[in-house]
Every structure is written in C-alpha cells, then in structure tokens.
Design a protein around this motif. Structure first.
Motif, PDB file in Angstrom:
ATOM      1  N   ALA A   1     -50.843  31.296 -41.949  1.00  0.00           N
ATOM      2  CA  ALA A   1     -51.094  32.690 -41.561  1.00  0.00           C
ATOM      3  C   ALA A   1     -52.018  32.747 -40.352  1.00  0.00           C
ATOM      4  N   GLU A   2     -53.058  31.925 -40.388  1.00  0.00           N
ATOM      5  CA  GLU A   2     -54.001  31.890 -39.254  1.00  0.00           C
ATOM      6  C   GLU A   2     -53.306  31.419 -37.979  1.00  0.00           C
ATOM      7  N   ALA A   3     -52.391  30.462 -38.108  1.00  0.00           N
ATOM      8  CA  ALA A   3     -51.681  29.952 -36.934  1.00  0.00           C
ATOM      9  C   ALA A   3     -50.769  31.018 -36.330  1.00  0.00           C
ATOM     10  N   LEU A   4     -50.118  31.818 -37.173  1.00  0.00           N
ATOM     11  CA  LEU A   4     -49.286  32.914 -36.652  1.00  0.00           C
ATOM     12  C   LEU A   4     -50.122  33.888 -35.842  1.00  0.00           C
ATOM     13  N   GLU A   5     -51.273  34.241 -36.367  1.00  0.00           N
ATOM     14  CA  GLU A   5     -52.149  35.179 -35.669  1.00  0.00           C
ATOM     15  C   GLU A   5     -52.651  34.590 -34.350  1.00  0.00           C
ATOM     16  N   ALA A   6     -53.015  33.321 -34.384  1.00  0.00           N
ATOM     17  CA  ALA A   6     -53.564  32.677 -33.188  1.00  0.00           C
ATOM     18  C   ALA A   6     -52.511  32.512 -32.097  1.00  0.00           C
ATOM     19  N   GLN A   7     -51.246  32.344 -32.512  1.00  0.00           N
ATOM     20  CA  GLN A   7     -50.183  32.073 -31.541  1.00  0.00           C
ATOM     21  C   GLN A   7     -49.276  33.295 -31.322  1.00  0.00           C
ATOM     22  N   GLN A   8     -49.815  34.456 -31.588  1.00  0.00           N
ATOM     23  CA  GLN A   8     -49.037  35.695 -31.485  1.00  0.00           C
ATOM     24  C   GLN A   8     -48.436  35.890 -30.091  1.00  0.00           C
ATOM     25  N   ASP A   9     -49.227  35.701 -29.040  1.00  0.00           N
ATOM     26  CA  ASP A   9     -48.732  35.939 -27.681  1.00  0.00           C
ATOM     27  C   ASP A   9     -47.579  35.004 -27.345  1.00  0.00           C
ATOM     28  N   PHE A  10     -47.718  33.747 -27.735  1.00  0.00           N
ATOM     29  CA  PHE A  10     -46.650  32.771 -27.518  1.00  0.00           C
ATOM     30  C   PHE A  10     -45.374  33.194 -28.236  1.00  0.00           C
ATOM     31  N   ILE A  11     -45.497  33.617 -29.477  1.00  0.00           N
ATOM     32  CA  ILE A  11     -44.331  34.035 -30.265  1.00  0.00           C
ATOM     33  C   ILE A  11     -43.654  35.242 -29.630  1.00  0.00           C
ATOM     34  N   LEU A  12     -44.445  36.223 -29.210  1.00  0.00           N
ATOM     35  CA  LEU A  12     -43.876  37.426 -28.602  1.00  0.00           C
ATOM     36  C   LEU A  12     -43.177  37.115 -27.280  1.00  0.00           C
ATOM     37  N   ASN A  13     -43.724  36.196 -26.510  1.00  0.00           N
ATOM     38  CA  ASN A  13     -43.077  35.806 -25.250  1.00  0.00           C
ATOM     39  C   ASN A  13     -41.721  35.152 -25.508  1.00  0.00           C
ATOM     40  N   GLU A  14     -41.659  34.316 -26.529  1.00  0.00           N
ATOM     41  CA  GLU A  14     -40.393  33.667 -26.875  1.00  0.00           C
ATOM     42  C   GLU A  14     -39.404  34.680 -27.440  1.00  0.00           C
TER      43      GLU A  14
ATOM     44  N   LYS B   1     -29.632  41.948 -25.024  1.00  0.00           N
ATOM     45  CA  LYS B   1     -29.200  43.091 -24.223  1.00  0.00           C
ATOM     46  C   LYS B   1     -28.092  42.694 -23.258  1.00  0.00           C
ATOM     47  N   GLU B   2     -28.216  41.502 -22.670  1.00  0.00           N
ATOM     48  CA  GLU B   2     -27.167  41.011 -21.778  1.00  0.00           C
ATOM     49  C   GLU B   2     -25.857  40.812 -22.533  1.00  0.00           C
ATOM     50  N   ALA B   3     -25.977  40.337 -23.782  1.00  0.00           N
ATOM     51  CA  ALA B   3     -24.789  40.092 -24.606  1.00  0.00           C
ATOM     52  C   ALA B   3     -24.281  41.354 -25.285  1.00  0.00           C
ATOM     53  N   GLU B   4     -25.038  42.457 -25.136  1.00  0.00           N
ATOM     54  CA  GLU B   4     -24.670  43.747 -25.728  1.00  0.00           C
ATOM     55  C   GLU B   4     -24.481  43.651 -27.240  1.00  0.00           C
ATOM     56  N   TYR B   5     -25.471  43.018 -27.888  1.00  0.00           N
ATOM     57  CA  TYR B   5     -25.448  42.952 -29.343  1.00  0.00           C
ATOM     58  C   TYR B   5     -25.608  44.357 -29.921  1.00  0.00           C
ATOM     59  N   PRO B   6     -25.101  44.588 -31.140  1.00  0.00           N
ATOM     60  CA  PRO B   6     -25.249  45.902 -31.785  1.00  0.00           C
ATOM     61  C   PRO B   6     -26.722  46.285 -31.940  1.00  0.00           C
ATOM     62  N   GLU B   7     -26.974  47.579 -31.916  1.00  0.00           N
ATOM     63  CA  GLU B   7     -28.342  48.088 -32.004  1.00  0.00           C
ATOM     64  C   GLU B   7     -29.037  47.612 -33.270  1.00  0.00           C
ATOM     65  N   ALA B   8     -28.302  47.569 -34.391  1.00  0.00           N
ATOM     66  CA  ALA B   8     -28.901  47.140 -35.659  1.00  0.00           C
ATOM     67  C   ALA B   8     -29.387  45.695 -35.578  1.00  0.00           C
ATOM     68  N   MET B   9     -28.615  44.832 -34.901  1.00  0.00           N
ATOM     69  CA  MET B   9     -29.015  43.439 -34.767  1.00  0.00           C
ATOM     70  C   MET B   9     -30.259  43.314 -33.898  1.00  0.00           C
ATOM     71  N   VAL B  10     -30.303  44.073 -32.809  1.00  0.00           N
ATOM     72  CA  VAL B  10     -31.459  44.023 -31.909  1.00  0.00           C
ATOM     73  C   VAL B  10     -32.711  44.491 -32.639  1.00  0.00           C
ATOM     74  N   GLU B  11     -32.572  45.528 -33.466  1.00  0.00           N
ATOM     75  CA  GLU B  11     -33.722  46.044 -34.218  1.00  0.00           C
ATOM     76  C   GLU B  11     -34.258  44.987 -35.174  1.00  0.00           C
ATOM     77  N   ARG B  12     -33.366  44.258 -35.831  1.00  0.00           N
ATOM     78  CA  ARG B  12     -33.806  43.217 -36.766  1.00  0.00           C
ATOM     79  C   ARG B  12     -34.430  42.036 -36.028  1.00  0.00           C
ATOM     80  N   LEU B  13     -33.972  41.814 -34.802  1.00  0.00           N
ATOM     81  CA  LEU B  13     -34.443  40.684 -34.000  1.00  0.00           C
ATOM     82  C   LEU B  13     -35.826  40.919 -33.398  1.00  0.00           C
ATOM     83  N   THR B  14     -36.176  42.177 -33.202  1.00  0.00           N
ATOM     84  CA  THR B  14     -37.384  42.528 -32.453  1.00  0.00           C
ATOM     85  C   THR B  14     -38.666  42.185 -33.217  1.00  0.00           C
ATOM     86  N   LEU B  15     -39.583  41.503 -32.524  1.00  0.00           N
ATOM     87  CA  LEU B  15     -40.919  41.252 -33.052  1.00  0.00           C
ATOM     88  C   LEU B  15     -41.942  42.032 -32.235  1.00  0.00           C
ATOM     89  N   ASN B  16     -43.018  42.396 -32.875  1.00  0.00           N
ATOM     90  CA  ASN B  16     -44.145  43.028 -32.188  1.00  0.00           C
ATOM     91  C   ASN B  16     -45.417  42.602 -32.930  1.00  0.00           C
TER      92      ASN B  16
END
Length: 423
Positions: A42-55, A64-79
C-alpha cells in the motif's frame, strides 16, 4: 525513485515454477507476515502514484486512438482517488481475518482418530482479465492474504498501467517475508499465449476470468485448468404492483446510472401492467434526465416517443452503458418467468411492499444475489464486508456471488492418531 522491474523475459513455464515455489513459502507464513507485506505494498502504491498515473496516461492515449468503447475507457482510467482507493483496499484486506489454517470442524471417530477439516490456500491462482487495472491490485492482495501466489494476464489495453502497478507492488514486497515471485504478470498480449495459459495445468491450480461475456465464454470453452466462472451481469429490477414508486425511482436510477460500466448495474426494468400508467412516466422521465436510452417493448414504445423497439437480443444484453431494456409484464409470475429466461444469474431485485411477494421472489429467483427493495449495485465484495473481491461468481460449485478471501481457499483433513491401524 527506483522501481522494481517486471521480468518480461520469463517464459510461462518459468513463471509457473517460480509461482509454485512461492506458494510453498506463502502457505507457511503467519498472518502478521502477510499483513506486513500488504501494508508495504500500500505504501509503495502511494509513493509511486505519479509513475503509475504517467503509465496509465499512455494506455488512455492509445485507447482514444483505438476508439475503444466509453465503458472500457472509464474502467481503464486511473486517478489519484482510485490509486488511494487501491492502497486503502490493501490495508482493509490486511485487517480482515486470515482465512487459512482455520478449523472447519473437528471430531473423534470410533477408532479414536482426531479428525480436523482445516482450510488451506488453493496454491497458484491465474487471473485473466480485461481493462480494469484495479483488478491487478485487488486480485493480488486477496490471493496473497489467502496464502496463494498469483499469475496475472491483463488486457493489452492496460499493459502499461498493469506493469507499473506490479512494479510498485513488487517493490513493496522488498523487506517483507513474501517472495517477489508470488506475483507474476504476463506481458505478452498474444492470443496464443492466452490459450496456453488456459491449459497451464502444470503451473496453475485454478483460473479465474474477469471481463465481458466473450472473454468468459472463451475461457470456459478452452481451459483445461479448473475455472471459477465470474459471469456477466444482466441484472433485472422488477417493479411490483405494490411498490413504493419513490423508492423504485431511487433504486432504478442508482442501479442504472451510478456507474453503468460495471457488472452489477441494471440492464432490464420490468413493470407490472397494473401500475404502468402511473409508474412508466415517472421512471422513464427519471431515466431520460440521466440520458438513458430505453429499449422498450410494444407497450413502452407506444407510450414513450423516445424509446426504441427492443429486440430479443436486448433482453439478453449487458449494455454496460446508459441503455436499458424496459418491459411491461402482466403479473408477478410473468416477471419471474422473464428473469428466469434472460437473467445471467448475477443480481436481480424486486421493489414491493408486499411481504408475501418479497419472500416468494427470494425463493423463486435463482441468482447469486437476490434483492428486496435495494440496489443491485451492492453486489460487491467490499459492500458485503469481504474487503475486496476476486470477482462475482455466477456458478454454484465452490464459490458463488462476491468472492472474498474464503473463496480462495480449499481444505484438507488433518488426522491425529496414536498408532491406530485399520482392521
């Protein structure tokens, strides 16, 4: 910050050997040792948050380039919020009771043998899933807490996100008692390797698919490894003639629109004919305000100008979007018959003030989760008090419904004697 690497050169066979070796260590670890590893992850996820978000951004740009369905993009999104949620989930799982080495019953037989049924880890669990990076963390945490090693095979659309998450989790294991090889990630997205994974009996003790209907069916059709089926969610809401319509409206909107892209979202609405004149305008207006497209039967389409005709396929559909099938049914028996025919056995609900019909519904509907006067969105491991979940099983053997820690264990019999031999 340096990141632990994901070994992309290991063959599937090498992953299996490493996972089996790790499983031997895991099944002997104490609860405290496993919980310590989860906290470090858990601590490692928090510490490496910026790296994860960049990836993750790389995956989102590709989607978006592949025009995946909106539902798939929503599930894929991290913040930031979702990564913090993953870290919190790890800590929550650490706080749950350890499901291993628990006595499930003890007795002495006629020969004086003390027999105990003891829970044990399954061993090596394979997870094959699609676009949800959160599965990478949830599945890993649950498997490790239950004493299992895990081999993950996510979808190509989330490859950068999954690699980043695994790197963070592995770095968290440094300094813990849990071997780093307890977590393996398949980075080759080829169908050939996926097919090999499904038949990897030498390296896997069970395989759990998480994703859409086509993925699950492919696994069921091709796997030789024992499979725990996590089914699609064609979830129904039935508005009985004795329903509280204000309650029905609230449950409908929550079930359909709170997060349409998940398997416990509503896909079909059934309304008793006797209350259709009153209920349909109220419920359809509420759906329209949320931008939900209605696929209606003939009665619905005759009354709602914006509804489109429902086909047979619509009653089977898992839309995972702002769409819903709406049908007017003659009575309770007709509603039950419709659900029996079309439900995927995931989650189905009734809204009624009739105690008799509520109890009948609980008995008549053979789904993993059956609700009276509540949203199907509660079919979730965390909501059920299981911490996270490995998936929602729609089968009946071994595990059913939200699969928490206990579902990732089996049992063995431990027999203590004093020299007895069988006559």
């Amino acid at each position: 910050m340096a990141h632990a690497s994901v070994d992309t050169d290991m063959t599937l066979e090498q992953m299996g050997i490493a996972a089996k070796s790790s499983a031997k260590v895991l099944r002997k670890l104490s609860t405290a040792e496993k919980n310590d590893a989860l906290e470090k992850m858990a601590e490692a996820l928090e510490a490496q948050q910026d790296f994860i978000l960049n990836e993750n951004m790389k995956d989102l740009m590709h989607s978006k380039e592949a025009e995946y369905p909106e539902a798939m993009v929503e599930r894929l999104t991290l913040n930031q919020e979702r990564i913090q949620g993953m870290a919190n989930g790890l800590r929550q799982i650490a706080g749950l009771p350890d499901p291993t080495a628990v006595s499930k019953g003890e007795w002495v037989n006629g020969d004086g043998l003390r027999i105990t049924r003891r829970s044990v880890p399954l061993g090596v669990i394979g997870i094959i899933y699609e676009s949800r990076p959160n599965v990478t963390v949830d599945a890993t945490a649950l498997c490790l807490k239950a004493g299992n090693s895990v081999i993950l095979r996510g979808g190509k659309e989330a490859i950068n996100s999954n690699k980043a998450l695994i790197q963070a989790l592995k770095s968290g294991l440094e300094g813990s008692s849990v071997p780093a090889d307890s977590i393996q990630l398949i980075t080759d997205p080829s169908r050939e390797l996926a097919a090999k994974f499904m038949k990897f009996n030498a390296g896997l003790d069970c395989l759990i698919p998480r994703g859409g209907g086509s993925l699950i069916q492919t696994v069921l059709d091709n796997a030789t490894v024992p499979v725990i089926e996590t089914g699609t969610g064609n979830c129904h809401l039935y508005i009985h003639e004795q329903a509280d319509l204000a309650m029905a409206k609230s449950i409908l909107i929550n079930g359909k629109t709170q997060r349409p892209s998940v398997c416990n979202a509503l896909e079909t609405l059934l309304i008793d004919e006797s209350i259709a004149d009153t209920a349909l305008p109220i419920l359809s207006e509420a759906l329209a305000e949320k931008g939900v497209l209605i696929h209606g039967d003939e009665t619905v389409c005759a009354r709602l100008k914006d509804a489109v005709p429902a086909t047979e396929a619509d009653y089977h559909a898992e839309y995972l979007a702002n769409e819903i099938a709406v049908k007017i049914v003659a009575d309770y028996e007709t509603a039950v018959s419709h659900i029996e025919k079309y439900s995927s056995g995931h989650s189905d609900a009734i809204v009624t003030t009739s105690y008799t019909h509520a109890q009948d519904f609980l008995d008549d509907i053979d789904s993993a989760a059956v609700y009276v006067n509540a949203s199907t969105r509660f079919t979730d491991g965390e909501m059920f008090g299981f911490g996270g979940e490995i998936g929602i099983s729609t089968q009946k053997l071994h595990a059913r419904g939200p699969m928490g820690l206990e579902a990732l264990t089996s049992y063995k019999y431990v027999i203590l004697g004093s020299g007895q031999i069988k006559a």
